[in-house]
Design a protein around this motif. Sequence first.
Motif, PDB file in Angstrom:
ATOM      1  N   UNK A 109       0.836  -1.194   0.000  1.00  0.00           N
ATOM      2  CA  UNK A 109       0.000   0.000   0.000  1.00  0.00           C
ATOM      3  C   UNK A 109       0.880   1.257   0.000  1.00  0.00           C
ATOM      4  N   UNK A 110       0.251   2.433  -0.107  1.00  0.00           N
ATOM      5  CA  UNK A 110       0.929   3.728  -0.056  1.00  0.00           C
ATOM      6  C   UNK A 110       2.037   3.817  -1.110  1.00  0.00           C
ATOM      7  N   UNK A 111       1.673   3.528  -2.350  1.00  0.00           N
ATOM      8  CA  UNK A 111       2.599   3.603  -3.492  1.00  0.00           C
ATOM      9  C   UNK A 111       3.856   2.754  -3.281  1.00  0.00           C
ATOM     10  N   UNK A 112       3.697   1.622  -2.614  1.00  0.00           N
ATOM     11  CA  UNK A 112       4.815   0.708  -2.399  1.00  0.00           C
ATOM     12  C   UNK A 112       5.658   1.003  -1.175  1.00  0.00           C
ATOM     13  N   UNK A 113       5.307   2.016  -0.393  1.00  0.00           N
ATOM     14  CA  UNK A 113       6.126   2.422   0.756  1.00  0.00           C
ATOM     15  C   UNK A 113       5.621   1.888   2.095  1.00  0.00           C
ATOM     16  N   UNK A 114       4.416   1.383   2.143  1.00  0.00           N
ATOM     17  CA  UNK A 114       3.815   0.932   3.400  1.00  0.00           C
ATOM     18  C   UNK A 114       4.477  -0.353   3.908  1.00  0.00           C
ATOM     19  N   UNK A 115       4.543  -0.535   5.221  1.00  0.00           N
ATOM     20  CA  UNK A 115       5.006  -1.815   5.758  1.00  0.00           C
ATOM     21  C   UNK A 115       3.931  -2.903   5.604  1.00  0.00           C
ATOM     22  N   UNK A 116       2.674  -2.526   5.299  1.00  0.00           N
ATOM     23  CA  UNK A 116       1.578  -3.480   5.126  1.00  0.00           C
ATOM     24  C   UNK A 116       1.535  -3.981   3.686  1.00  0.00           C
ATOM     25  N   UNK A 117       1.174  -5.251   3.517  1.00  0.00           N
ATOM     26  CA  UNK A 117       1.087  -5.828   2.186  1.00  0.00           C
ATOM     27  C   UNK A 117       0.011  -6.908   2.139  1.00  0.00           C
ATOM     28  N   UNK A 118      -0.452  -7.184   0.937  1.00  0.00           N
ATOM     29  CA  UNK A 118      -1.272  -8.362   0.642  1.00  0.00           C
ATOM     30  C   UNK A 118      -0.544  -9.105  -0.466  1.00  0.00           C
ATOM     31  N   UNK A 119      -0.683 -10.419  -0.486  1.00  0.00           N
ATOM     32  CA  UNK A 119      -0.038 -11.177  -1.543  1.00  0.00           C
ATOM     33  C   UNK A 119      -0.789 -12.465  -1.823  1.00  0.00           C
ATOM     34  N   UNK A 149      -2.456 -13.951   1.452  1.00  0.00           N
ATOM     35  CA  UNK A 149      -2.021 -13.493   2.770  1.00  0.00           C
ATOM     36  C   UNK A 149      -2.076 -11.994   2.946  1.00  0.00           C
ATOM     37  N   UNK A 150      -2.067 -11.596   4.221  1.00  0.00           N
ATOM     38  CA  UNK A 150      -2.000 -10.205   4.648  1.00  0.00           C
ATOM     39  C   UNK A 150      -0.905 -10.139   5.690  1.00  0.00           C
ATOM     40  N   UNK A 151       0.014  -9.167   5.552  1.00  0.00           N
ATOM     41  CA  UNK A 151       1.109  -9.104   6.510  1.00  0.00           C
ATOM     42  C   UNK A 151       1.680  -7.715   6.681  1.00  0.00           C
ATOM     43  N   UNK A 152       2.690  -7.653   7.549  1.00  0.00           N
ATOM     44  CA  UNK A 152       3.357  -6.387   7.858  1.00  0.00           C
ATOM     45  C   UNK A 152       4.821  -6.639   8.153  1.00  0.00           C
ATOM     46  N   UNK A 153       5.677  -5.789   7.588  1.00  0.00           N
ATOM     47  CA  UNK A 153       7.110  -5.805   7.902  1.00  0.00           C
ATOM     48  C   UNK A 153       7.373  -4.895   9.078  1.00  0.00           C
ATOM     49  N   UNK A 154       8.400  -5.225   9.870  1.00  0.00           N
ATOM     50  CA  UNK A 154       8.801  -4.375  10.984  1.00  0.00           C
ATOM     51  C   UNK A 154      10.289  -4.580  11.230  1.00  0.00           C
ATOM     52  N   UNK A 155      10.851  -3.749  12.106  1.00  0.00           N
ATOM     53  CA  UNK A 155      12.287  -3.751  12.364  1.00  0.00           C
ATOM     54  C   UNK A 155      12.936  -2.549  11.719  1.00  0.00           C
ATOM     55  N   UNK A 156      14.162  -2.250  12.104  1.00  0.00           N
ATOM     56  CA  UNK A 156      14.848  -1.048  11.614  1.00  0.00           C
ATOM     57  C   UNK A 156      15.006  -1.029  10.098  1.00  0.00           C
ATOM     58  N   UNK A 157      15.165  -2.193   9.489  1.00  0.00           N
ATOM     59  CA  UNK A 157      15.284  -2.274   8.031  1.00  0.00           C
ATOM     60  C   UNK A 157      14.150  -3.115   7.432  1.00  0.00           C
ATOM     61  N   UNK A 159      13.260  -5.970   8.253  1.00  0.00           N
ATOM     62  CA  UNK A 159      13.779  -7.309   8.023  1.00  0.00           C
ATOM     63  C   UNK A 159      12.870  -8.412   8.567  1.00  0.00           C
ATOM     64  N   UNK A 160      11.957  -8.081   9.470  1.00  0.00           N
ATOM     65  CA  UNK A 160      11.027  -9.056  10.032  1.00  0.00           C
ATOM     66  C   UNK A 160       9.657  -8.876   9.395  1.00  0.00           C
ATOM     67  N   UNK A 161       8.895  -9.971   9.322  1.00  0.00           N
ATOM     68  CA  UNK A 161       7.529  -9.833   8.863  1.00  0.00           C
ATOM     69  C   UNK A 161       6.633 -10.873   9.529  1.00  0.00           C
ATOM     70  N   UNK A 162       5.401 -10.465   9.769  1.00  0.00           N
ATOM     71  CA  UNK A 162       4.355 -11.342  10.281  1.00  0.00           C
ATOM     72  C   UNK A 162       3.210 -11.311   9.292  1.00  0.00           C
ATOM     73  N   UNK A 163       2.596 -12.479   9.072  1.00  0.00           N
ATOM     74  CA  UNK A 163       1.478 -12.530   8.149  1.00  0.00           C
ATOM     75  C   UNK A 163       0.476 -13.594   8.522  1.00  0.00           C
ATOM     76  N   UNK A 164      -0.738 -13.402   8.069  1.00  0.00           N
ATOM     77  CA  UNK A 164      -1.804 -14.371   8.221  1.00  0.00           C
ATOM     78  C   UNK A 164      -2.170 -14.837   6.815  1.00  0.00           C
TER      79      UNK A 164
END
Length: 192
Positions: A109-119, A149-157, A159-164
């Motif tokens: 989302x947000x023109x590719x800048x969001x930490x949230x994603x669907x795939x 799936x629906x997920x979110x990246x987190x961490x300083x870079x 580098x981590x992600x959680x998804x359902x």
Amino acid sequence: MGHTAKQSGGAAAKLALAGILGIACWTHASAADRTGPSVYLEAGQTLEDGRDTTTSTIGLRMPMQRTFWDGRVTGNWDLYLSEWRTRGLAGQRRHYSQVGLVPMFRYRFDAGQSPWFVEGGIGVSYMNEPYQTESKRFSTQWNFSDHLGLGRNFGSARQHELGLYVKHVSNAGLRRPNPGETFVQLRYGYNF
């Protein structure tokens, strides 16, 4: 007759969608987004009531090195190994191994800048033997594997992600019986 035509149409639709997504990724993409590989762990359970089939998965994600739609969509290859645990015939616990390869397409989302994603993606999988429980039996070891799936990246870079994720496995009506199995899974991934 109508039921068979409907299943054949569903199989053709899945194959067409997989082909279209693959062609779109390779022909309308640029090499602007170059992320590294990642690994992930998943755990889940079937959606049906009264059944206790669980699954655990370890996977490797390799980027296609392509993006399209102004960087909002990226493609990855997911190679995974899963273990299914269920109550088989006569109530005995059974274990099945599954290996799969799925081209996944991720929208941010947000023109590719969001930490949230669907795939989502549609690929193939192979099981060590046809899956069978007291109420369900697969006719094939080769199956299609559909993921959403629906997920979110987190961490300083990031580098981590959680998804359902929801994963459906069936042979798309190519051979009967074709009851399919659908899992809800929680995924943790680490991007290198």
